[in-house]
Structure formats: C-alpha cells, structure tokens
Write a protein that holds these residues in place. Structure first.
Motif, short mmCIF file in Angstrom:
data_model
loop_
_atom_site.label_atom_id
_atom_site.label_comp_id
_atom_site.label_asym_id
_atom_site.label_seq_id
_atom_site.Cartn_x
_atom_site.Cartn_y
_atom_site.Cartn_z
N ILE A 1 0.83 -1.19 0.00
CA ILE A 1 0.00 0.00 0.00
C ILE A 1 0.87 1.25 0.00
N ASP B 1 -12.19 2.59 10.35
CA ASP B 1 -11.32 1.41 10.29
C ASP B 1 -9.92 1.80 10.70
N ALA B 2 -9.82 2.50 11.80
CA ALA B 2 -8.53 3.03 12.22
C ALA B 2 -7.56 1.91 12.55
N ILE B 3 -6.30 2.20 12.32
CA ILE B 3 -5.29 1.18 12.48
C ILE B 3 -4.45 1.42 13.74
N GLY C 1 -8.34 -3.43 12.91
CA GLY C 1 -8.38 -2.46 11.81
C GLY C 1 -7.34 -2.65 10.74
N GLU C 2 -6.15 -3.08 11.14
CA GLU C 2 -5.11 -3.13 10.11
C GLU C 2 -5.38 -4.27 9.14
N TRP D 1 -8.20 -5.59 8.57
CA TRP D 1 -9.45 -5.27 7.92
C TRP D 1 -9.23 -4.33 6.74
N SER D 2 -8.56 -3.21 6.97
CA SER D 2 -8.48 -2.25 5.87
C SER D 2 -7.29 -2.44 4.95
N THR D 3 -6.19 -3.03 5.41
CA THR D 3 -5.06 -3.15 4.48
C THR D 3 -4.97 -4.50 3.81
N TYR E 1 -9.75 -5.40 2.58
CA TYR E 1 -10.44 -4.51 1.65
C TYR E 1 -9.99 -4.66 0.20
#
Lengths: 279, 298, 428
Positions: free
Chosen positions: B65, B261-263, C390-391, C393-395, C398
């Motif tokens: 990313i 969706d905080a990391i 979250g990590e 999940w979104s990276t 997704y």
C-alpha cells in the motif's frame, strides 16, 4: 502590457477565458442556490432553482450550529495571524536573500526543509508542548502553531520575490543616506509588495480553512474557529445527510474570503502598475 | 553585495531570530518528536511504547500500500502539474492579448482556490454523478452519450480527481506567474514589438526567461503541495476515502489518526511521514538545481 | 535605529501574548464538574438530544456538566488527553471503535457496579432494562465498560409501497430473494442499489460467511496464523455467492460515491439496499412522501451452518476513561440518561432504542428494524467484530474483497490470495 493581436485571435482568447470563468461562476452559483433549498428539493431538482428562497438553512447555521460565534472568532484571529507571519517572515526572508553572513544558505534551507514535513506528524507532540506551557485550549497557542508552520512557505516564497530585483537598489538607497532599516522600509517593501501580497493571500486562505489543528487544540466552544464549525457541519452530514445546510455554511465561510480577495485584488492591480525598475 | 549589510551583520540577527525561535520551538521540535515515534511501536492512547529500531522503515519498504500510495502521489504531482502549468501559461499568453475585464477574469480564475476542498468535492460529486450528474446531463442533451463513462469508478477516478485538482488550483499558479510578469517593464516589450516580434515570440524569448524565478517558486510549491495534498483526495469519494486514491498523506492519516477502520499505529505512520518528507525534499532539491539560473539583469 | 527594531519586536511579542488575555485562558478548574466529550457534532439531532438531557440533569442534581463536541473524531482528541493526564470523565460513540483503541488495553472503567445498581427511578436493576445482546460487546476481563443508548443492525431495506404494488412477501430464504431479483431483472429494474465504499462492499462476504459458516468463522479466517481456516470449502462457497450476487447490483454502481447510491435507491432506481439500520435516519427527509421504510433480515441460506435467526447488533453509547477524575459523576449521568423518556425522544430521528418495553413508542420507519433487534436468536457483531482488527481489515481484506466484488478476480483467487496475505500479515 497588452499586445496588439488580430481580431480573431482576440475573440478566441476571450472565448476561452469566458468559458472557463463561466464554469467557475456556475459552480459557485450552484452552491449558492442549493444553500436556499431543502434536502428534498435538492434531490428532486438538482439543477433547477428552488421553489422559494428560504433562509432556513442560514438561520440554522447561525443559531443552531452557532456559526456566528465561530465566524467572529475567525475574523479576529486569522488576520492577526497573517500579520504576525508577515512581521516575522518578511525581515527574515529579506535578510536571508540580500544579506551576507555565514550559514545564510544553510538557514534558508533549514526553513525550506520544513515545507516537506506533513504537519500531522507533529500533532501529538504539539499538543503536549502546548499543554506543558499552559497554552492548550487557547487561541494564542493555536496561533503560535499556525505561525510556526506557515513560516517555511512564506519565507520561501518571499525569498523568490526578493531575489528578483537588482542589488543596486539597496546600495543606491544607502548612498542616498538611508540606514539599512530605512532602506528596507522605503525601498524593499514597496518593490516586493506583490510578493508580500501573494504570501498574505495564501496564508489567509490556508489558515482560514485549516481545521484539524484548531479542532484538536481548542476545546472551548467559545473559542472555536469557523473552519472547525464547517468541518463539524460536514462531519455530521455523514449521519444526517443535511447537504443544504452544509452549503449554507460553505457560503458563509466563503464570503469573507471573497471580500478579502476583492480588497486585495485592488492592491494587486496597484502593484502591477506601480514600479517598473528605473534603469 | 550590499555593503550596508556587510558592515552591520548584527542587524541580520534581530531580523532573523524571532522567526527562528518560533519556527524551532513550535514546529521543528514537535515535528522531530513526532518523527522520533517512527522508531517505536506506538498506539497513541497511553505512554506505552516499544522500541523497535528501524523495523517500521523496513516494513514500509515492503508494504504494497505504501508503494501504490506513492505512485498515486506521483501521478497527481506529475499529471496535475503538467496540466496546471500548461493551462497557466496558456492563460498567461491569452491574458496579455486582451484588454478588458482583466481584474474580474483573474479573480474568477482564482476563486476555486478559496472554496473549502470539501465543498469542491461535493460539487464535483454532483457533477460527475451518473444518475443525475450535470456532466452526463449535458453530454446526453448534446447527443454525446457514447462519451459517458462512470466517472468515479475505479478505472476513471484518478482522471476525474486530477481534473478537479487542476480546475481548483490552476488559478493560484496563474496568479503567481502573473505577478512575475507584472514586474517586467513595458519598455522591454515595447522594444521587442518595435523589432517586429509576435506575441508568441515575445512570450518565449522575453516573458518566460524573466519570470523564471517566480516560475521556479511556483513549481517547487506545486511539488510540495501535490505530494502533501490531503483534504481534496480525502473528501473526493464521500467521507470514506476509496483505496484507489489513497495517497501517502491519506495513508498516514489512516494509519495513525483515522476512524471507522482506524489502524492506530502512530509509529508506523511516522515512519511513512519520514519517507514522505525525504521524497519531498529530494524533489525540491532536484527542481531547484535544475531550474536555477542567475537573475536576469536588466 | 536599533531602538526602532526593539520597538517592533516588543510590539510583536506584546500582540502574541495579548492573546491569552483577550481570548481567555485555559478553562481548567478543579470544581466538581462532569467533563463530557460527545461524539455528535454540534447541531446534530443527537447533540440537541444530549443537551436536553444535560439541562435536565443539571437542574435535577445540581451537578455541572462541561460539555464539548469533538465530534466523530473524538478519539483523536481523547488519545493525547489521556496521555497528558487530562482524560475526560465521559465519552460516547461506537462501541466497536472504542474496543480496539481503548477497551482492549484496559483503558476504560468497568461499569459492573452501575449495571447491578438500579435505574434512575429505582424501579428495577439497571441491566434488566436493556435488550439482550446490547450490553456485552464492550468487555474487558469479563467486565463491561460500555453502556449502549442506541442499537443498530444491518439488513435489507426496501420500500413497502413497492412490495405492495407487486404483492410480494418478505423472502425467507436466499433462493426466494434471488427469485425476486430475477423477476426484477426481467422487468429491467435494478434489484440492488448500493454505493461503492469498501466498508459497505464488505457486507456481502461477511453476511454470507455468517449464514453459511456461522458466527465466529469470519473472525477465525482473520486470526488463524496457519491459514487452515481458509481451506474450508464453505468459505469458497461464500466467496462464490459474493461474485454471483454482484450481478444483481445496479449498473454503474462502481461509480457511485457515497451517498449517491443510497439516494438513488431511495428515489426508486433500485429495490433492495443492504445497509445498517441508520438508513432511515439518513434518508427520511429526502424520500417521497409515499415512501415507506421496510426491512427484513438477511435471508437464510440453504445448507448453511449459521443460525438463520442470528441477528447483528452494533451499539453506540457511553464509556468512562479509567483515569477520569470524576467517575462517579459520569456513572450518575449515564444512569440518568438511560431513562425511557430520553430514549423516546432519541427515536424521533429514527435511532433505534436499546431498552425493552418501548414497543409502543417505536416510530413506523424503524419498526421493522426494531423487530429484528429484539427477535429471538443469538447475537453476533457487525463484521464478526473484525473492525477492531483495523489493520487486517483495511489493508489486507479490503483490497481483495473489492477485487472480488468488482469482478476482477475469481472466488478461488479471492480465497487463495487472502489466505496468503493473511498468513503473511499474521506472521510478520
């Protein structure tokens, strides 16, 4: 400076510009018109005029969302910040461009280097710093941060403008009997007025619209800035979908900028016609 | 150089020191502290930090990313910059050929700059909307339906974003360049015209060289702005930024400060911010070197 | 000359420090007051609702409340405040957002004493007034730190007028649902309307996993470091169903930037919309007068191991930071705020209540949703609770989920890619 060109070329020029400006005008007009609609009207008749120009949205943001208070705060705080930035940056940029001393270029680079740093990375440390010196939740603390983060760009841009007129001017003024400080005020400032105005405009716009630092560092509602109010409006839209009110807020935030810009535009015009360098 | 300043070097200090003080205390020092987090695994909600050396940096280099966000950054910088400066110069030439309404036109060109990015995104969201969007309406009424694409779908969204960016910021760069042009004395142009130069010739032989300083400033400023651009791409896809336009600042935000969706990895966000700063400075240095020349004496 | 400079400098410094006087100093005071930071932005209906509660609370108890609205990004303000030692006494927001940030690190105060205490009017225990399944999502070490004031579920939404027009009944199984979709396609009407956002795109895989593999299976996929969970053929089946259902999405949905898609649905360009139950709140003032909000739960899938009666519940509510200076005031306020009369006023803008016994007060627009929340059956969390990771999940999730739903990859590729990515991520 206007060139003499063939009639057809001139017409073409006007056409291109007018087309572009039309897009801008229509966009603004749409935002303005939508701010007078209701949400239902927005989606039924997006591109048409509302059935009645109701001021409900404006009443709403003025009272309910308290934007009147925030507007007042911004209109006081932002110009002060802009002036303070100039007071600090103009002399610094001047000295870094026109004077000679050791480390001059290093210090200049030191300032320019700051432009590459994303401010968000300093968010929490700034919070702790302000808290430690008791300036958290104050407009002074926020202002110091705004000034500090604007210096890089301001000095860089002023450096660009200061660099582009001959050195002989400084010397001529000194020979005429001015002290360096006087030559600064009487000669340098007027000639670089365009640069100073550009920097002023830029700083005004960016600080006026900045909301993240203002949101985190100021908690008291009485001290809140307009940009944060608009941001809150837009954020609550995620839940309410109240677009028309958001647009009313946007228009409100836009008005002072337009007024300011119109005022400054006159000065730019003066700056443009003034002062060719006399050989 | 100015003798007066050589003699009174001490003068330089009061002119410079206040700026340095404020700058260092309220920006550089917090920024360095923030960047310092990049050597830790840090969540942000308590003081607990685990020292992990350069792990964050190493991880970033193999992070898919990170690289795709960088590519998006570079696309915005390159294509956005290309079109912005192309258009700005075109406007510059055109501007010098017309006689009336200069003030109004200049103001209108500049106007999109001062509208908050959120409003701009909502506006263009409505324009690009495929059901009731203005663009599709116009194209249909002109019989050009076959030109219609889903403007905001994964394939086309970068193009739409760059278009909006150009539309918004071209006025700013135009004004900067214009202010450079304003300093060119009329006498220079007049002598050129007397010698029979056409507008295009005067543009390339006189205008461009004489505004080179200002042009450099504009280019460097664009490089920095485009690499750090956050608000416009962030709001461009409603309030949940789509991954197709995650640039580095957005990624940094999502990593450390986002919501939904905080990391919650502030250390890692800081590491990526370090990389971003380095990238920005590299570009700034390269462009300043490439574009530097002596000031024109006239 | 030097004097002139000094004057200028002094002037600058004077202005800079005039600020604290002009703008008022920091308002830290040690008086007994409740420091309440609210999730809702100022002016939002729920903010007005909260202000009403605060007014009543101050009048009835004489306790002062320092109320501010950091807004939806509240955690961004809470984080440095906690580190700084100035944590607020009371915050509110989505339970799931608090879990990963504060809850799982034990930074929130356990509220068991509040739960075993009485309601404000003393008519029963505090915990007995809540709908089952709404209070247990925010827990640490077996203790609850969260008190919900609003519950949501996700389900299919539709316009009842449309159903009446066609004489349709609510579909009970997935096959019934697909049959309805096929009918619509034959008529040339888009069955499913939606926006292209990663969070909502993820609904489909999550719900298929829930119905086919059961609660906890999705969580397992994200947390099994060996990746063996991905080899379950039912997972592939879920992925396949995502690919299949995407054929029923409205044309050009990928270009729908939120909320364009849901607005289009509300205006009748599609019939079904899978979303959270806040949809009524978001759209009620934008729909035609004859639009009737209806909802039905995600249908059962044949051969699925999940309990078809399992309902999703996600909650919003109050929490108290562990380092709060006035925790007792906070608990008192929570007790006060959870009175039925305030729930009723909250429901005026179509946020479903978390209390039992208010069936008669439910507005029409959220009757169906409330029925789902209070139906019999086990409870599961939205996305199986994966937003707290979250990590991943979104990276990790997704991008691949988007590829599947866009049609860029096959379900087999989806499974193998996610398996590899998840294993790589977990073993980093």
């Amino acid at each position: 400076m206007e060139f003499r060109v063939k009639k057809t070329a001139k017409v073409l020029c006007y056409l291109v510009l007018i087309l572009w400006c039309l897009i801008v005008i229509l966009s603004l007009a749409w935002i303005l018109i939508t701010s007078f609609k209701t949400n239902r009207e927005l989606y039924q008749e997006i591109w048409k005029l509302p059935s009645s120009f109701n001021l409900d949205n404006y009443k709403k943001i003025w009272d309910l969302y308290d934007l009147s208070q925030f507007f007042l705060n911004s209109i006081i705080v932002v110009p002060i910040n802009v002036i303070l930035i100039l007071v600090l940056a103009v002399p610094a940029a001047f000295v870094l461009t026109r004077a000679e001393f050791r480390f001059r270029s290093h210090i200049l680079s030191f300032f320019i280097f700051g432009m590459g740093i994303p401010v968000i990375i300093a968010l929490f440390p700034m919070y702790f710093l302000l808290s430690d010196i008791g300036l958290l939740n104050t407009l002074s603390g926020l202002s110091l941060v705004y000034i500090a983060t604007s210096l890089s760009f301001s000095i860089f841009m002023l450096h660009g403008f200061f660099g582009s007129y001959p050195v002989e001017l400084d010397e001529a003024a000194t020979i005429d009997g001015c002290t360096p400080f006087q030559s600064f005020i009487k000669v340098v400032l007027p000639l670089s007025s365009t640069g100073i105005i550009t920097v002023t405009i830029f700083n005004f716009i960016s600080i006026w619209n900045e909301y993240m630092l203002a949101l985190i560092f100021i908690r008291d509602e009485a001290k809140r800035l307009l940009s944060v109010g608009i941001y809150a409006l837009q954020a609550s839209m995620q839940y309410t979908g109240d677009w028309v009110t958001l647009f009313a807020g946007v228009v409100l935030a836009l008005l002072p900028l337009i007024v300011f810009f119109v005022l400054m535009a006159d000065r730019i015009m003066d700056g443009l016609t003034v002062g060719a360098v006399k050989g | 150089m100015s003798n007066s300043f050589k003699r009174n070097k001490k003068l330089a200090i009061p002119f410079l020191v206040p700026s340095l003080l404020v700058y260092i205390i309220f920006f550089i020092y917090p920024a360095l502290s923030g960047l310092f987090y990049s050597f830790f695994d840090y969540k942000g909600f308590s003081r607990d930090k685990t020292f992990i050396g350069i792990s964050n940096f190493v991880e970033a280099l193999s992070d898919k990313i990170f690289w795709s966000a960088l590519v998006i950054n570079l696309k915005i910088m390159f294509f956005g910059g290309l079109f912005i400066f192309l258009l700005a110069f075109v406007f510059l030439i055109i501007f010098q050929c017309i006689g009336h309404f200069k003030g109004t036109i200049r103001a209108l060109l500049f106007l999109p700059n001062i509208i908050s990015p959120v409003a701009i995104c909502i506006l263009w969201g409505f324009v690009f909307n495929q059901n009731f969007g203005l663009l599709n309406n116009i194209l249909t009424s002109m019989g050009l339906e076959n030109l219609i694409v889903p403007w905001l779908d994964p394939e086309h969204i970068m193009g739409s974003l760059i278009f909006v960016i150009v539309w918004t910021y071209v006025g700013f760069y135009f004004v900067i360049l214009l202010s450079g042009v304003s300093k060119i004395p009329d006498s220079v142009y007049e002598s050129a015209i007397l010698e029979g130069a056409s507008p295009i010739q005067t543009f390339f032989k006189i205008t461009v060289p004489m505004i080179w300083d200002v042009f450099t400033v504009a280019v460097v400023y664009w490089l920095i702005t485009s690499l750090k651009m956050f608000e416009l791409p962030f709001s461009f896809t409603g309030f949940k930024p789509r991954m197709e336009i995650w640039n580095l600042p957005i990624y940094i935000y999502m990593l450390g400060f986002g919501r939904n969706d905080a990391i919650y990895r502030i250390g890692y966000a800081a590491a990526i911010a370090v990389f971003l700063s380095i990238i920005v400075m590299i570009f700034v240095q390269i462009s300043r070197k490439l574009m530097s020349r002596e000031s024109i004496e006239y | 000359m030097k004097r002139k400079l000094t004057i200028v400098l002094l002037f600058v410094i004077a202005i800079a420090f005039a600020f604290p006087l002009a703008a008022g100093g920091s308002s830290e005071s040690d008086e007994e007051a409740l420091e309440f930071w609210c999730y809702w932005d100022k002016g939002h209906p729920n903010d007005l609702w909260m202000r009403q509660i605060i007014d009543d609370f101050e009048k009835e108890t004489g306790i002062k409340v320092n109320y501010s609205n950091p807004g939806a990004n509240i955690l961004l303000s809470v984080a440095p405040a906690i580190v700084d030692g100035n944590a607020p006494d009371l915050i509110d927001g989505h339970c799931i957002e608090m879990i990963a940030s504060l809850g799982n690190d034990g930074l929130l105060l356990p509220l068991e004493d509040l739960y075993s205490g009485t309601t404000w009017d003393g008519s029963g225990t505090f915990e007995s007034q809540f709908i089952e399944g709404t209070t247990t999502q925010g827990m640490y070490d077996g203790e609850r730190w969260f008190v919900p004031y609003c519950a949501h579920t996700s389900c299919f939404h539709y316009n009842k007028a449309e159903f009446e027009k066609r004489g349709w009944e609510i579909p009970e199984t997935w096959d019934d649902f697909i049959a309805m979709c096929d009918e619509l396609v034959a008529e040339g009407i888009a069955p499913i309307g939606l926006d292209n956002t990663p969070l909502y795109n993820a609904y489909w895989f999550y719900w298929f996993m829930e119905r086919i593999c059961g609660t906890g299976a999705f969580w397992e996929l994200a947390t099994d470091p060996t990746g063996a969970a991905w080899d379950n053929p039912d997972v592939l089946r879920a992925a396949q169903m995502v690919a299949d259902v995407s054929k029923y999405f409205i044309n050009g949905w990928m270009g729908n930037v939120w909320p364009a898609g849901q607005i289009a649905w509300a205006q009748g360009s599609a019939i079904f919309h899978l979303d959270g139950s806040y949809i009524a709140n978001e759209l009620f003032d934008k729909v035609d007068e004859d639009f009737e909000f209806g909802a039905f739960p995600f249908p059962a899938i044949e051969g699925g191991k999940g309990d078809p009666a399992s309902k999703e519940i996600s909650v919003m509510g109050f929490a108290v930071p562990k380092d709060a200076k006035h925790p007792d005031l906070a608990k008192k306020f929570i007790q006060f705020a959870l009175q039925p009369k305030y729930q009723i006023s909250m429901m005026e803008t179509y946020y479903p209540t978390t209390l039992v016994g208010l069936d008669d007060e439910i507005p029409d627009y959220i009757k169906d949703v409330y029925a789902i929340i209070t139906s019999d059956g086990p409870v599961h969390m939205m996305y199986d609770g994966l937003q707290s990771r979250g990590e991943w999940w979104s990276t990790v999730f997704y991008p691949v989920d988007n590829d599947l739903i866009y049609g860029n990859i096959t379900p087999e590729e989806f499974v193998s890619r996610l398996k590899a990515d998840t294993v790589a991520y977990l073993n980093k």
